[in-house]
Design an enzyme around this catalytic site. Sequence first.
Site, mmCIF file in Angstrom:
data_model
loop_
_atom_site.group_PDB
_atom_site.id
_atom_site.type_symbol
_atom_site.label_atom_id
_atom_site.label_comp_id
_atom_site.label_asym_id
_atom_site.label_seq_id
_atom_site.Cartn_x
_atom_site.Cartn_y
_atom_site.Cartn_z
ATOM 1 N N GLU A 91 0.833 -1.196 0.000
ATOM 2 C CA GLU A 91 0.000 0.000 0.000
ATOM 3 C C GLU A 91 0.868 1.246 0.000
ATOM 4 O O GLU A 91 1.928 1.285 0.628
ATOM 5 C CB GLU A 91 -0.910 0.021 1.236
ATOM 6 C CG GLU A 91 -1.960 -1.066 1.226
ATOM 7 C CD GLU A 91 -3.076 -0.827 2.226
ATOM 8 O OE1 GLU A 91 -3.034 0.202 2.930
ATOM 9 O OE2 GLU A 91 -3.988 -1.663 2.303
ATOM 10 N N CYS A 104 3.036 8.634 1.344
ATOM 11 C CA CYS A 104 3.405 7.720 2.428
ATOM 12 C C CYS A 104 3.758 6.389 1.781
ATOM 13 O O CYS A 104 2.889 5.724 1.210
ATOM 14 C CB CYS A 104 2.244 7.564 3.410
ATOM 15 S SG CYS A 104 2.576 6.403 4.758
ATOM 16 N N CYS A 111 4.911 -6.466 7.837
ATOM 17 C CA CYS A 111 5.771 -5.940 8.892
ATOM 18 C C CYS A 111 5.895 -6.981 9.995
ATOM 19 O O CYS A 111 4.928 -7.661 10.340
ATOM 20 C CB CYS A 111 5.194 -4.648 9.465
ATOM 21 S SG CYS A 111 6.243 -3.848 10.704
ATOM 22 N N CYS A 115 3.279 -4.197 16.305
ATOM 23 C CA CYS A 115 2.797 -3.213 17.278
ATOM 24 C C CYS A 115 1.299 -3.421 17.489
ATOM 25 O O CYS A 115 0.550 -3.637 16.530
ATOM 26 C CB CYS A 115 3.066 -1.800 16.780
ATOM 27 S SG CYS A 115 4.825 -1.440 16.532
ATOM 28 N N CYS A 118 -1.396 -1.321 15.445
ATOM 29 C CA CYS A 118 -1.167 -1.119 14.012
ATOM 30 C C CYS A 118 -1.683 -2.312 13.206
ATOM 31 O O CYS A 118 -1.437 -3.476 13.552
ATOM 32 C CB CYS A 118 0.331 -0.914 13.757
ATOM 33 S SG CYS A 118 0.740 -0.618 12.020
ATOM 34 N N GLY A 158 5.780 -1.764 6.980
ATOM 35 C CA GLY A 158 7.151 -2.191 7.221
ATOM 36 C C GLY A 158 7.950 -1.288 8.136
ATOM 37 O O GLY A 158 7.544 -0.177 8.474
ATOM 38 N N LEU A 212 7.688 6.419 19.576
ATOM 39 C CA LEU A 212 7.928 6.182 21.001
ATOM 40 C C LEU A 212 6.693 5.593 21.669
ATOM 41 O O LEU A 212 6.737 4.524 22.273
ATOM 42 C CB LEU A 212 8.341 7.496 21.663
ATOM 43 C CG LEU A 212 9.143 7.409 22.949
ATOM 44 C CD1 LEU A 212 10.435 6.628 22.761
ATOM 45 C CD2 LEU A 212 9.453 8.818 23.477
ATOM 46 N N CYS A 330 -2.563 6.751 9.571
ATOM 47 C CA CYS A 330 -1.456 6.155 10.314
ATOM 48 C C CYS A 330 -1.917 4.930 11.095
ATOM 49 O O CYS A 330 -2.886 4.989 11.853
ATOM 50 C CB CYS A 330 -0.885 7.211 11.264
ATOM 51 S SG CYS A 330 0.498 6.635 12.254
#
Length: 345
Positions: A91, A104, A111, A115, A118, A158, A212, A330
């Site tokens: 994407e 983006c 990936c 997380c 995500c 990724g 972070l 995001c």
Amino acid sequence: MVTSPLLTKSLAELTDWVEAQGQPRYRGKQLHQWLYEKGIRSLAEVSVFPKAWRESLQDYPIGRSSIDVCTTAPDLTRKYLLRLQDGLIIETVGIPSAKRLTVCVSSQVGCAMDCTFCATGKGGFFRNLSAHEIVDQVLTVQNEFQTRVSNVVFMGMGEPLLNLPNVVKAIHCLNQDVGIGQRGLTISTVGLPQKIQQLAQHHLQITFAVSLHASNQALREQLIPSAKHYPFEQLLADCRDYVAITGRRVTFEYILLAGVNDHPQQAQELAQALRGFQSHVNLIPYNPISEVDYQRPSEARIQSFSEALTLQRVAVSVRYSRGLQADAACGQLRATRAPQDPVLA
């Protein structure tokens, strides 16, 4: 024998290539223009080349993908599912505004970071992207919008630092060949041991962003599984070294999750950790995905967290992601269509 695609070759390399084909050197400059300014997908399109020669080269690989699906959000952000030569899908997102066009880009197919907030990691990891597959994403968006791209953010699918050689090669191509200033390029990472130092040694003038998302090690490990291999204080120390080596500040991205990491005490703890740091905190209200039940904080809570950092003299901004309704914001990127079986070389 595998033929190397032309995309990411410099002017000098393209000039050598056309000479090896028995053509005059000036055709290298023509090819460079048609590749990076006109965005051709086949050498047969290069009308300034002799007809017989370009027809003989029409199947020579340039390194372009095909658009599988395009989705447009109400804010005019477009998400593209691009099918690569081996059938896998990635994407990329085009984000227009009054003054700029931002892309983006993905750096991997899938990936491995996983997380918790995500979508990309939920589908697993397949492979790294080559440099030409990264540059192709930018040219695709540029062609589709018929507008020059001014900014590129490595915030798609990724972890860029796990594909550092190809990411750096793509950055040099985007800068020198496509013509995007390095300060318009951003690499975003969750942070990996030794990788920040390796990136710093390239002395790029890019924006460097670290995801972070927490004010201490324990919470960070809950949100980012790979963080257990990278102590919070060591990560910050490596970021300070990055600033010293490159002279460029670090942006810390902090996704705000209601009731998880948005407490005033956590803002105070974050400010203390960043004291005296040449940095900037980018607060990102959570963008929902179906697999988890995190919630976006209220506007009052977001503002309170931001003000707490400001009072501690921490540079801070709030970024509301574009493309939310098209699952292009995001943390929402994933290859939502199943890839075809890969094409075997």
